[in-house]
Design an enzyme around this catalytic site. Structure first.
Site, PDB file in Angstrom:
ATOM      1  N   ASP A   1      -7.066   6.118  -3.676  1.00  0.00           N
ATOM      2  CA  ASP A   1      -6.375   4.950  -3.301  1.00  0.00           C
ATOM      3  C   ASP A   1      -5.964   4.049  -4.335  1.00  0.00           C
ATOM      4  OD1 ASP A   1      -5.342   2.906  -1.805  1.00  0.00           O
ATOM      5  OD2 ASP A   1      -6.936   2.587  -0.493  1.00  0.00           O
TER       6      ASP A   1
ATOM      7  N   ASN B   1     -14.356   4.506  10.421  1.00  0.00           N
ATOM      8  CA  ASN B   1     -15.253   4.540  11.076  1.00  0.00           C
ATOM      9  C   ASN B   1     -16.063   3.028  11.634  1.00  0.00           C
ATOM     10  OD1 ASN B   1     -15.887   7.188  11.705  1.00  0.00           O
ATOM     11  ND2 ASN B   1     -15.684   7.443   9.588  1.00  0.00           N
TER      12      ASN B   1
ATOM     13  N   CYS C   1       1.008  -1.341  -0.049  1.00  0.00           N
ATOM     14  CA  CYS C   1       0.264   0.159  -0.002  1.00  0.00           C
ATOM     15  C   CYS C   1       0.904   1.256  -0.007  1.00  0.00           C
ATOM     16  CB  CYS C   1      -0.870   0.108   1.118  1.00  0.00           C
ATOM     17  SG  CYS C   1      -0.374   0.019   2.765  1.00  0.00           S
TER      18      CYS C   1
ATOM     19  N   HIS D   1      -3.036   1.533   6.729  1.00  0.00           N
ATOM     20  CA  HIS D   1      -3.139   1.637   5.379  1.00  0.00           C
ATOM     21  C   HIS D   1      -2.914   3.091   4.685  1.00  0.00           C
ATOM     22  CE1 HIS D   1      -4.332   0.541   1.272  1.00  0.00           C
ATOM     23  NE2 HIS D   1      -5.524   1.314   1.553  1.00  0.00           N
TER      24      HIS D   1
END
Length: 595
Positions: free
Chosen positions: A276, A316, A195, A253
């Site tokens: 991303d 969340n 990542c 991440h």
């Protein structure tokens, strides 16, 4: 009247690129910054041009949808060619240097090639060129092209721990090597990325294209595969974490944010947008993510384009932890706070430090301090875990289990503690250390039990930068069969390399300078490995040397370099210890002055 005939156009490349601070990006093409004036010379044959009677129209079509007003922020998020990536865990951040390399020779041309080879350009070049004025479009194209999952993208992901036919992701130090390797192999995917590598390469490409971009780390990042905003974690009755279910929580991440206006969303969502490039889930049929407006994530506007629900869950989601035996759930606890525990990026220069941006994504709750896990208090017994000191490679891991009897009667308890090695992105496998014992605890009494795990018990066989441990304790009430679980996951810090610059306040462009890399072997045995030193704008080629360091010996190696660019630059040293499966790092910022 005689006609004017165009003879040539002089784009004044050298002068314009100096004024626009793009002189390092390309030697073959004029590169300009948005929102800044430039000059060109147009020569005609024939009669003189009469500015009183004639008008020369020079038409340029562009947009300023990514223009940041602050000069300081433009310097950091577009021009800065080095940065920091944050890894590890919230209580013990690992600071990883990275060279974005957008000024290295040929990099801008390679970045443009990503656009040319994209499925969108291959399908309809004209439409693709017209859409390139939109940073939203560019962001989605680059997010897909940085990974190779469904196109001729740059990087192939690998989280298996086996990298013999490629490069261990932890070994990359900058983007230029990756992008050049992609171009030199006729655009075959480079092996391998994880990542932070995907994100760092995307940051390079976006900055080279003039779009303000920064690298973001989300600690305890949830990967919610079924979009229910809940991550289920399963443990054995002895506290061993089990690999059950598709949902997961990565210890960290890494993605990027790019700054842009969002006219497609109406008012109020301009600013930082999540992109991303790590291939996790598809977005409109391709492995990409975003741009998701950070403000939309904060406001839980999950119907907002693009991929806001996925990003929202990443920061969340609730965590349901279950202890099971023979498929039966023995106990369940719910954690609403650990996911998205810290979201951060590098502070703008000159600081080389972390900036906490958690509140930009979510409503921040009070954090538990002191490195202690939240105390779980069921009806009868409470338990927590606490590290006694920062875990360092080569030293024992020392921690305590704190058990509290909340009842007015003595209890007989069984304590099960275990530790598992793990990588940051998935559940651990079997326990490498465990302890079991019975104890009596009096009414309203608190008992503290100390444990130590030796270096030989936790050291790894494969070279890993992200050496992490998953620790868990289950307290079982013998009479009531009630069980309570406490968990803690943490990284183990590596010793650091030190870099000192001779005459660091007078580093002059095109003048030889000397840096000294120092390493003190903290182990009681000989270590050997390869030392690498890189520095965009400072070193033409990577320096490499083999080292052997005796126990407690201090090693010093001089590194000579000749800077060819002015401004703030970074030297980055890494030492891969062959026998200890460990990578040590150090970095030093250098301010290069004009001659």
């Amino acid at each position: 009247m005689d006609e004017l005939k165009l003879r040539n156009v002089n784009l004044q490349q050298v002068q314009n690129q100096l004024r626009h601070k793009t002189d390092g990006l390309s030697s073959s093409t004029l590169v300009l910054r948005r929102g800044q004036p430039f000059t060109i010379l147009i020569n005609f044959d024939g009669r003189p041009f009469d500015p009183v009677k004639e008008k020369l129209v020079f038409r340029v079509i562009l947009g300023d949808s990514v223009f940041m007003q602050s000069e300081g922020l433009r310097n950091e998020y577009i021009r800065n060619d080095f940065g920091l990536l944050f890894k590890g865990c919230p209580e013990n951040l690992l600071c990883r240097p990275w060279s974005f390399d957008q000024y290295e020779k040929g990099i801008l041309d390679i970045c443009m090639k990503l656009l040319e080879l994209s499925p969108q350009s291959q399908a309809n070049t004209r439409t693709d060129l017209m859409n390139r004025s939109s940073p939203v479009y560019i962001g989605r194209v680059i997010s897909a092209m940085v990974n190779s999952q469904d196109d001729k993208g740059v990087l192939m992901g690998n989280w298996s721990g086996k990298y013999k036919d490629g490069v261990n992701p932890s070994m990359w130090t900058g983007s230029a090597d990756i992008l050049r390797k992609w171009a030199e192999t006729q655009f075959s995917p480079v092996k391998y990325g994880q990542c932070w590598v995907f994100a760092a390469v995307m940051c390079t490409v976006m900055r080279a294209l003039g779009i303000p971009t920064r690298v973001i780390t989300n600690f305890n990042s949830a990967h919610d595969t079924n979009e229910n905003m809940v991550i289920e974690e399963y443990f054995s009755e002895n506290g061993e974490k089990l690999s059950i279910g598709r949902d997961s929580i990565w210890n960290f991440h890494v993605w990027v944010e790019s700054w842009m206006k969002r006219p497609d969303l109406g008012g109020g969502y301009d600013g930082w947008q999540v992109l991303d490039p790590t291939p996790q889930e598809m977005s409109a049929g391709m492995y990409r993510c975003g741009p998701a407006a950070v403000k939309a994530v904060h406001e839980r506007k999950v119907n907002t384009l693009y991929d806001v629900p996925f990003v929202y869950a990443s920061v969340n989601a609730d965590v349901h932890r279950m202890i099971i035996r023979d498929g039966k759930i023995l106990s369940t606890s719910i954690d609403k706070d650990s996911v998205g525990a810290l979201i951060c990026t590098k502070r703008p220069c000159p600081a080389m430090a972390m900036q906490d941006i958690t509140s930009e994504y979510k409503t921040v709750m009070a954090q538990t301090g002191g490195g202690t896990t939240p105390r779980v208090v069921p009806k009868g017994v409470g338990v927590s875990l606490q590290l006694l000191k920062e875990p360092v490679v080569g030293e024992n891991i020392s921690f305590i289990v704190i058990i509290t009897n909340n009842m007015l009667m003595t209890k007989l308890l069984r304590k099960h503690v275990n530790a598992q090695n793990k990588e940051y992105n998935h559940n651990p496998t079997g326990a490498f250390w465990e302890a079991h014992d019975d104890l009596k605890i009096g009414p309203n009494e608190t008992v503290t039990v100390k444990h130590e795990i030796s270096f030989n018990e936790y050291k790894l066989k494969e070279t890993m930068e992200d050496c992490m441990v998953s620790l868990a304790v289950v307290i079982e009430d013998v009479k009531s069969q009630e069980r309570v679980l406490a968990t803690k996951e943490f990284n183990i810090t590596n010793p650091a390399l030190n870099i000192q610059i001779q005459n660091e306040n007078s580093v002059i462009m095109n003048t030889q300078q000397v840096a000294t890399v120092t390493f003190t072997n903290p182990f009681n045995f000989v270590v050997s490995g390869d030392l690498f030193v890189v520095g965009s704008g400072l070193l033409e080629e990577r320096v490499q040397m083999r080292l052997t360091v005796q126990p407690r010996e201090t090693m010093r190696r001089p590194i000579r370099f000749i800077p060819w660019m002015t401004g703030d630059k970074m030297l980055h040293a890494s030492l891969e210890l062959k026998d200890q499966s460990t990578i040590l790092r150090g970095f030093k910022t250098v301010t290069v002055q004009a001659a």
